[in-house]
Design an enzyme around this catalytic site. Structure first.
Site, PDB file in Angstrom:
ATOM      1  N   ARG A 278       0.810  -1.220   0.000  1.00 12.43           N
ATOM      2  CA  ARG A 278       0.000   0.000   0.000  1.00 12.43           C
ATOM      3  C   ARG A 278       0.845   1.273   0.000  1.00 12.43           C
ATOM      4  NH1 ARG A 278      -2.433  -3.617  -1.265  1.00 12.43           N
ATOM      5  NH2 ARG A 278      -4.361  -4.508  -0.418  1.00 12.43           N
TER       6      ARG A 278
ATOM      7  N   GLU B 131      -4.270   3.101   6.689  1.00 10.25           N
ATOM      8  CA  GLU B 131      -4.272   2.905   5.245  1.00 10.25           C
ATOM      9  C   GLU B 131      -4.978   4.071   4.569  1.00 10.25           C
ATOM     10  OE1 GLU B 131      -6.020  -0.254   1.939  1.00 10.25           O
ATOM     11  OE2 GLU B 131      -5.303  -1.013   3.860  1.00 10.25           O
TER      12      GLU B 131
ATOM     13  N   SER C 209     -11.078   0.239   3.699  1.00 10.93           N
ATOM     14  CA  SER C 209     -10.205  -0.331   4.733  1.00 10.93           C
ATOM     15  C   SER C 209      -9.437   0.784   5.441  1.00 10.93           C
ATOM     16  CB  SER C 209      -9.220  -1.321   4.117  1.00 10.93           C
ATOM     17  OG  SER C 209      -9.907  -2.445   3.601  1.00 10.93           O
TER      18      SER C 209
END
Length: 311
Positions: free
Chosen positions: A173, A292, A222
């Site tokens: 990520r 995130e 998320s």
């Protein structure tokens, strides 16, 4: 927080001062962009950034699905890529050139129609190609780094460059894409496949998302990265945070790695709730969760606290 219009370069697209960002992000909360720029094409973007005072910050905005815009707003220029950047074209038997503003649904559907497999996971990510490239977006065991060949980027200086996969320094990520750079297109490569099988996989992914995630809520996707050896949602659940509420924000009962705006949450509510979850997880398991979701802009009130947390 308006800048004097005279210091900004002229554009062929749309340039608006003090533009509300809450309607453009999934949480439906947050302040304004000092300036919101929707370029007509890549040349318009390149010319604008090249002439823009280097001291003025620039941020790219996609679908706003993985983003908290703080209540004090975002200084500088927010660049939003619209329809001119939402095109997808087939290059060869297994490759697509995708505009930075193209959605994951459009890319995966175009791949299906072309008989290109391996891009089905993009169907499940609520974002655009520019965001996928910057954040190494992924789901269901696949990531952008698995399919990216190269991307075209407009740097903060206005220079247009093509970056190959190995120049992006991908990790989980995260990429090393320069600050202020805007992804205007990317080439994705899959493998030959049958359209019916590709559609079946897309249907499976869509059904799995529907079953496990609060898709019809005001959310940001998320919230935390999965720590090595752990699932973020399980750590949040074990820390007793399922349903935890602060102001108008709540940890989802359906999927504990999702935060929800119940209707009137401020971005401060949402971010403070996330920090409280991180604190409780650290206290329970010793694991420090990493955000995130991107958090951008200024706080409306610097005195943030957790008064009012309830369950």
């Amino acid at each position: 927080m308006t800048l004097a219009a005279t210091i900004l370069p002229s554009v062929r697209g749309s340039l608006k001062a003090d533009a509300p960002l809450a309607p453009l992000v999934w949480f439906k909360a947050g302040g304004v962009a000092q300036w919101l720029f929707e370029p007509k094409d890549a040349d318009d973007l390149s010319d604008f950034l090249g002439d823009l005072d280097p001291a003025i910050p620039v941020m790219a905005l996609g679908l706003g699905s993985n983003l908290i815009v703080r209540d004090g707003g975002v200084p500088g220029v927010v660049v939003r890529l619209g329809k001119p950047f939402a095109k997808v074209e087939q290059l060869d038997a297994t490759s697509l050139r995708c505009g930075g503003g193209a959605s994951g649904i459009l890319v995966s559907s175009t791949a299906r129609d072309a008989g290109i497999a391996g891009l089905e996971f993009l169907r499940s990510i609520p974002g655009t190609v520019g965001g996928f490239v910057r954040m190494n977006g992924g789901a269901y065991g696949r990531e952008t780094c698995d399919i990216l060949v190269e991307c075209e980027v407009v740097l903060r200086s206005g220079e247009r460059v093509t970056l190959p996969l190995d120049a992006l320094g991908y990790t989980y990520r995260h990429s090393k894409l320069p600050e202020g750079a805007v992804v205007v297109s990317a080439v994705f490569r899959g493998i030959p496949g049958e359209s019916t099988a590709i559609q079946a996989e897309m249907d499976r992914i869509a059904a799995a998302r529907e079953e496990s995630q609060p898709l019809r809520s005001k959310t940001g996707g998320s919230t935390f990265k999965n720590p090595a050896g752990h699932k973020a949602w399980a750590l949040v659940d074990e820390a007793g945070c399922r349903g935890l509420q602060l102001g108008g924000a709540q940890v989802s009962e359906k999927h504990t790695n999702f935060l929800l705006n119940l209707g009137d949450a401020t971005s401060a509510d949402i971010e403070a709730l996330g920090e409280e979850v991180r604190r409780r997880v650290k206290a329970k398991s010793g694991v420090e969760l990493e955000w995130e979701i991107q958090r951008v802009g200024s706080f409306a009130d610097a005195a943030q606290n957790l008064v009012g947390v309830k369950k």
